[in-house]
Design an enzyme around this catalytic site. Structure first.
Site, PDB file in Angstrom:
ATOM      1  N   ASP A  84     -27.770  13.834  17.499  1.00  0.00           N
ATOM      2  CA  ASP A  84     -26.558  13.887  18.305  1.00  0.00           C
ATOM      3  C   ASP A  84     -26.566  12.878  19.451  1.00  0.00           C
ATOM      4  O   ASP A  84     -27.609  12.572  20.025  1.00  0.00           O
ATOM      5  CB  ASP A  84     -26.406  15.305  18.874  1.00  0.00           C
ATOM      6  CG  ASP A  84     -25.000  15.620  19.317  1.00  0.00           C
ATOM      7  OD1 ASP A  84     -24.056  15.266  18.581  1.00  0.00           O
ATOM      8  OD2 ASP A  84     -24.831  16.228  20.385  1.00  0.00           O
ATOM      9  N   HIS A 186     -19.725  18.552  29.145  1.00  0.00           N
ATOM     10  CA  HIS A 186     -21.140  18.824  28.910  1.00  0.00           C
ATOM     11  C   HIS A 186     -21.798  19.434  30.151  1.00  0.00           C
ATOM     12  O   HIS A 186     -21.344  19.224  31.270  1.00  0.00           O
ATOM     13  CB  HIS A 186     -21.888  17.529  28.565  1.00  0.00           C
ATOM     14  CG  HIS A 186     -21.480  16.924  27.261  1.00  0.00           C
ATOM     15  ND1 HIS A 186     -20.617  15.856  27.173  1.00  0.00           N
ATOM     16  CD2 HIS A 186     -21.819  17.226  25.988  1.00  0.00           C
ATOM     17  CE1 HIS A 186     -20.450  15.524  25.900  1.00  0.00           C
ATOM     18  NE2 HIS A 186     -21.168  16.342  25.164  1.00  0.00           N
TER      19      HIS A 186
END
Length: 298
Positions: A84, A186
């Site tokens: 990722d 995030h």
């Protein structure tokens, strides 16, 4: 159970009008907890390794990726391994070349910090190479805030992905999944994000590949369910696991007599499993009744 390909897990989720959950692993205990939580929930999930985690492990991808793959194959759950948020071009080169040997079946190229044309060019080039290696390739358009990389100001609060630009981007790059900016961020430690559900619906109508929600740790269950109903097909979770992990360790370390890490890591691993199982249950409850998706498409 043998490793499952990311493409198959996401496709199955999309076919059932739900989303695949993808959880970040930083340590061996993370990966073991993710597998246990998935087993408990009866869910097919992705174990994700981020570029930041590779950097934490000395820049070496193979040891942790191989460990995650082994944990997956010895689990009764359906699990895939995903790489990722990769910006480092050397790591992308290495990952594409070694993915088959390491059990990785998908990679997210993170070039969203670049100008649009450069994002397209870099994403297209690596997507073509990834496809040649049999990988499912994800990218990002409309930067999702909270990452500790990229130029100053790259992750602007309130950034949103434009549906017309997203449709053009997927056509130009050939990506298999697209991470979109719709209100999450995030590294959130509170679950109070409010998503732009209308934008998700508009993106889902215009973009022919599965939509990915990053920064899902800060999204409450009701918003996650609504996002899935609106068209999100992959949900990434990282910080929530770290909060559970550290929360389980902290009280144990108040005892100065504790020195054996197994005394506190067992609880940390269990806390991750609990979080994974709960989030899988929350997302699964958003699945449309059988036939509902077909009715909506008519």
């Amino acid at each position: 159970m043998p490793l499952i390909a990311t493409a198959d897990i996401v496709a199955a989720a999309a076919a059932n009008d739900t989303a695949a959950l993808a959880f970040n692993a930083i340590t061996l205990e993370h990966a073991e907890g993710i597998a246990e939580g998935a087993e408990r929930a009866g869910a097919a999930v992705l174990i994700q390794i981020s570029e930041n985690t590779v950097r934490f492990h000395g820049g070496r991808l193979a040891p942790l990726a191989a460990a995650c793959a082994q944990i997956a194959t010895q689990s009764s759950a359906m699990l895939a391994v995903h790489l990722d948020h990769v910006q480092d071009l050397a790591l992308l080169d290495d990952a594409i070349a070694t993915a088959a040997d390491l059990g990785i079946s998908s990679i997210m190229i993170d070039a969203a910090h670049l100008p649009y044309a450069d994002n397209v060019a870099q994403t297209r080039a690596f997507t073509e190479r990834g496809h040649a290696a049999g990988l499912w390739m994800e990218a990002e358009l409309g930067e999702i805030g909270g990452k500790e990389h990229g130029p100053v100001g790259a992750h602007v609060a309130g950034a949103r992905t434009r549906p017309d630009e997203a449709a053009a981007f997927t056509a130009e790059t050939g990506v298999d999944g697209l991470a979109v900016a719709v209100g999450s961020s995030h590294a959130m430690t509170t679950r109070d994000a409010r998503l732009d559900l209308e934008l998700i619906r508009e993106l889902a109508e215009n973009v022919p590949v599965p939509l990915v929600l990053h920064g899902s740790s800060g999204v409450p269950d009701d918003q996650l369910r609504a996002a899935v109903l609106a068209g999100i097909r992959k949900v990434n979770v990282g910080t929530a696991l770290n909060l559970a992990y550290t929360g389980a360790i902290r009280p144990v370390l108040e005892d100065p007599a504790v020195s054996d890490p197994r005394k506190y890591l067992v609880g940390a691993r269990q806390a991750i499993a609990d979080s994974v199982a709960a989030l899988c249950a929350a997302v699964a409850s958003s699945a449309a009744p059988v036939g509902a998706g077909e009715r909506e498409r008519r």
